[in-house]
Motif scaffolding. Structure first.
Motif, mmCIF file in Angstrom:
data_model
loop_
_atom_site.group_PDB
_atom_site.id
_atom_site.type_symbol
_atom_site.label_atom_id
_atom_site.label_comp_id
_atom_site.label_asym_id
_atom_site.label_seq_id
_atom_site.Cartn_x
_atom_site.Cartn_y
_atom_site.Cartn_z
ATOM 1 N N PHE A 1 -3.209 -14.579 -7.549
ATOM 2 C CA PHE A 1 -2.445 -14.046 -6.417
ATOM 3 C C PHE A 1 -2.613 -12.531 -6.338
ATOM 4 N N ALA A 2 -2.545 -11.866 -7.489
ATOM 5 C CA ALA A 2 -2.702 -10.415 -7.520
ATOM 6 C C ALA A 2 -4.144 -10.020 -7.195
ATOM 7 N N LYS B 1 -6.256 -11.670 -5.323
ATOM 8 C CA LYS B 1 -6.494 -11.872 -3.893
ATOM 9 C C LYS B 1 -5.888 -10.741 -3.073
ATOM 10 N N TRP B 2 -4.697 -10.302 -3.463
ATOM 11 C CA TRP B 2 -4.071 -9.189 -2.741
ATOM 12 C C TRP B 2 -4.934 -7.934 -2.849
ATOM 13 N N ASP C 1 -7.984 -8.367 -0.629
ATOM 14 C CA ASP C 1 -7.596 -8.199 0.780
ATOM 15 C C ASP C 1 -7.393 -6.732 1.128
ATOM 16 N N ASN C 2 -7.137 -5.925 0.105
ATOM 17 C CA ASN C 2 -6.966 -4.490 0.308
ATOM 18 C C ASN C 2 -8.174 -3.702 -0.192
ATOM 19 N N ILE D 1 0.688 -0.373 -4.720
ATOM 20 C CA ILE D 1 1.302 -1.679 -4.933
ATOM 21 C C ILE D 1 2.795 -1.562 -4.641
ATOM 22 N N ILE E 1 5.309 -6.701 -3.401
ATOM 23 C CA ILE E 1 4.206 -7.379 -4.086
ATOM 24 C C ILE E 1 4.531 -7.543 -5.563
ATOM 25 N N GLN F 1 6.850 -10.427 -5.935
ATOM 26 C CA GLN F 1 6.183 -11.705 -5.706
ATOM 27 C C GLN F 1 5.354 -12.118 -6.923
ATOM 28 N N ILE F 2 4.656 -11.157 -7.524
ATOM 29 C CA ILE F 2 3.862 -11.459 -8.714
ATOM 30 C C ILE F 2 4.777 -11.874 -9.864
#
Length: 324
Positions: free
Chosen positions: A250-251, A253-254, A257-258, A271, A275, A278-279
């Motif tokens: 998940f981290a 992918k974030w 995406d950035n 960060i 975020i 969420q992590i």
């Protein structure tokens, strides 16, 4: 999630008998009498072999307690380095000479393997992958795709033949590690399945002590492993939708995406608190799914003081230290 405590991103203890100290990407490692390790699982998080600037609440506790449970659950397969868990964020264990290879076991086409496959590669660490696979599809059977353990920078894919030719281990040692890795993956797969999860891939590290092979480091944690939710997996695959992952993917992918993949010249994006929360939630969710119980969050005012006190107490009372 409401952030309930400070994050521990580094430690600087001085323990009795301490002979060396090493700061890894996530763990702070204290060498005691050249025979024992005191390893603190911090709240640091790394992705693409880069340590991110902010810690993740409860991450170290989740990693340490999950790894401890899995070391116990697999000790009949291969001896492991664990001696005790003096603190929720600390494991004490035997100092072994590590093999400079990570044994990565994959049951599904995900993460790095998928990115390589998508780019057109069909041979990964000597393993031939079939045509026509989609992201997150199961492989015909689990495969091992080893990586060389780099002191700095990125770990690199390597074949078994290259491992032996480079003298990283003997053929006999590699065959033993291969057998252990498949058995460990099978055990982890079974445990995950009983809790409604799919163990997608993971990595194992091994070392030697007095000519005996030990399983070292962490086992089946969100940092070393990728998990999918079993319920809904097939439907999501049939519709070409992303799987819900309980891992640090998940981290990753974030970050992708950035526009950050750890390459030279790239800047780590800021960060935000959302975020981070969420992590942290993902780590806690995986812990609670695998353990079948709630995480007893450590929220003391000064966690560093607690860690130091617990470690000093362990070192003063544990007779094993004085026997080494």
């Amino acid at each position: 999630m409401q952030i309930a405590r400070e994050t521990i991103t580094q430690t600087n203890f001085k323990f009795p008998g301490q002979t060396a100290f090493y700061r890894g990407k996530v763990r702070d490692i204290y060498f005691i009498n050249n025979s024992m390790l005191i390893i603190v699982a911090t709240d640091r998080i790394s992705a693409f072999d880069v340590v991110l600037p902010k810690g993740i609440p409860f991450k170290g506790q989740v990693l340490n307690q999950l790894s401890s449970a899995f070391l116990d659950a697999t000790s009949d397969i291969v001896p492991n380095w664990k001696l005790a868990v003096p603190d929720p964020m600390v494991t004490a264990g035997l100092l072994c000479k590590p093999f400079k290879v990570e044994m990565v076991v994959r049951g599904y086409l995900a993460g790095h393997a998928w990115r390589e496959y998508k780019s057109g590669r069909r041979l990964l660490c000597g393993e031939r992958l079939p045509e026509g696979l989609r992201e997150n599809d199961p492989l015909p059977s689990p495969i091992i795709t080893p990586t060389s353990k780099a002191s700095e920078g990125h770990d690199m894919d390597i074949t078994p033949g290259e491992i032996i030719a480079a003298g990283l281990m003997s053929k006999k040692e590699y065959e033993a590690l291969e057998e252990y890795s498949f058995k460990l993956f099978d055990r982890g797969t079974g445990i995950a399945a009983r809790m409604g999860l799919i163990l997608v891939d993971t990595k194992y590290e091994f070392g030697k002590r007095e000519d005996k092979i030990y399983l070292i480091d962490e086992v089946h944690t969100p940092d070393s492993s990728r998990y999918f939710i079993s319920e809904g997996y097939q439907l999501l695959q049939e519709n070409g939708l992303p799987q819900k992952q309980l891992s640090k993917e998940f981290a990753r992918k974030w970050l992708m995406d950035n526009n950050f993949t750890g390459k030279a010249g790239q800047n780590i994006p800021e960060i935000h608190e959302e975020i981070i929360c969420q992590i942290s939630d993902r780590y806690i969710e995986l812990y609670e799914r695998l353990k079948g119980s709630r995480l007893k969050k450590s929220t003391e005012a000064n966690i560093l003081e607690r860690i130091e006190k617990n470690c000093l107490n362990f070192l003063s009372k544990n007779p094993v230290v004085n026997q080494m």
